[in-house]
Design an enzyme around this catalytic site. Sequence first.
Site, PDB file in Angstrom:
ATOM      1  CG  HIS A  73      -1.821   1.211   1.272  1.00 17.25           C
ATOM      2  ND1 HIS A  73      -1.446   2.370   1.925  1.00 17.25           N
ATOM      3  CD2 HIS A  73      -3.049   1.447   0.755  1.00 17.25           C
ATOM      4  CE1 HIS A  73      -2.419   3.265   1.805  1.00 17.25           C
ATOM      5  NE2 HIS A  73      -3.401   2.724   1.104  1.00 17.25           N
ATOM      6  CG  HIS A  74       1.916   3.829   2.850  1.00 16.17           C
ATOM      7  ND1 HIS A  74       0.696   3.595   3.438  1.00 16.17           N
ATOM      8  CD2 HIS A  74       2.753   4.146   3.879  1.00 16.17           C
ATOM      9  CE1 HIS A  74       0.779   3.753   4.743  1.00 16.17           C
ATOM     10  NE2 HIS A  74       2.021   4.093   5.036  1.00 16.17           N
ATOM     11  CD  GLN A 149       5.152   2.656   9.060  1.00 13.83           C
ATOM     12  OE1 GLN A 149       4.767   3.553   8.332  1.00 13.83           O
ATOM     13  NE2 GLN A 149       4.905   2.624  10.360  1.00 13.83           N
ATOM     14  CG  HIS A 151      -0.294  -0.080   5.133  1.00 11.89           C
ATOM     15  ND1 HIS A 151      -1.231   0.849   4.726  1.00 11.89           N
ATOM     16  CD2 HIS A 151      -1.003  -1.132   5.620  1.00 11.89           C
ATOM     17  CE1 HIS A 151      -2.443   0.389   4.974  1.00 11.89           C
ATOM     18  NE2 HIS A 151      -2.321  -0.814   5.512  1.00 11.89           N
ATOM     19  CG  HIS A 218      -0.621   9.221   1.846  1.00 10.62           C
ATOM     20  ND1 HIS A 218      -0.648   8.126   1.014  1.00 10.62           N
ATOM     21  CD2 HIS A 218      -1.077   8.787   3.050  1.00 10.62           C
ATOM     22  CE1 HIS A 218      -1.088   7.068   1.679  1.00 10.62           C
ATOM     23  NE2 HIS A 218      -1.358   7.443   2.925  1.00 10.62           N
ATOM     24  CG  HIS A 220      -6.127   5.908   3.295  1.00  7.50           C
ATOM     25  ND1 HIS A 220      -6.344   5.369   4.538  1.00  7.50           N
ATOM     26  CD2 HIS A 220      -4.774   6.000   3.182  1.00  7.50           C
ATOM     27  CE1 HIS A 220      -5.202   5.134   5.149  1.00  7.50           C
ATOM     28  NE2 HIS A 220      -4.227   5.518   4.348  1.00  7.50           N
ATOM     29  CG  MET A 294      -3.615   8.503   6.777  1.00  7.39           C
ATOM     30  SD  MET A 294      -1.972   7.790   6.474  1.00  7.39           S
ATOM     31  CE  MET A 294      -1.793   6.765   7.932  1.00  7.39           C
TER      32      MET A 294
END
Length: 342
Positions: A73-74, A149, A151, A218, A220, A294
């Site tokens: 996803h990111h 990180q 997701h 960014h 969703h 977000m």
Amino acid sequence: MVFGHMFSLLVFVVFLTFSKLSWCSDLRKYPFMMPDIHPYKDDFYVCTSMEMVPEKNFYIVGFQPNATMNVVHHMLLFGCSDIPTKEPYWDCGEMADSEPDGRLTKASPCQPGSHVIYAWARNAKTLQLPEDVGFLVGKDSPIKYLVLQIHYSKKFPSSQTDSSGLFLVYTERPQSKLAAVLLLVAGGRIPPKEITYMDVECRMTENKVLHPFAYRTHTHSLGRVVSGYRVTRENGMNHWHLLGKRDPLTPQMFYPVFDRTPIMQGDKIAARCTMDSSSRDRYTEIGQTNNDEMCNFYLMYYVKDGSPLEMTSCYDMGPPNSDWSKNSDLDHIPHEEASSLY
């Protein structure tokens, strides 16, 4: 480089010998990938880290994604002064689940003192920084670790693993301009069946001159437009200078800013996310899962003298408690321009 990830010294030396990039002899690439992660649940946030060699400086000058949106996803790359665990990877979904599930150590990406360096989503392409611009990490930087990180929206089949990540392009040659990222974040709650504006602004209080060169948006699924501005005060009124505007459902890469005029002490930076919940029957909260939303505007900049801002992010509460119109310091707000792609 330099980074002490999970590779043996022998493999590392061989890699450095053969990884020089053809267009410049002092540039190298380093693979920073997930170590065969198995995403065992939906909306899985996982982090892995690498430690900088403490006696050297390195300058990251480019980012080459090794990921696809049908899997990831990111991704976020953090620069950290310290990390919460020395595990090879850990569950870092701070907002996705409030309780650990016992399968992985659960912790934030960084101990206090984190810096967002890079972000990727929706099949964004390679980013190469301008000439003589680099992110300083290592000896003379507060960044002693890098944390990746990722997701993953959906859990994987039981036997499937993933090693998505980034190739970091770096040099040991000092860069005359030091890069950083300022992240603007709006919180709030989005009502159903409405167009909602999520606004955030922050004042530049530090005695720095910022040279903006790239931006990223960014959201969703509800995001329609995200716009960012440099706001100056002249002759008793605000002047809004568009830094960038984008449909956040297009590839979420860093794009060149519209206006590279330096940002000075006393200026403001403001961002708006226009959210469309006309097809949704419920309230939407801010959070990390696909059911949440977000509102983020990333501004990448460099400084010619000294170090980047100590401030790495700013936050506003968002609707219904906060918006640009409720801020007495903001006037002549370009509502129509900020909320439309045209």
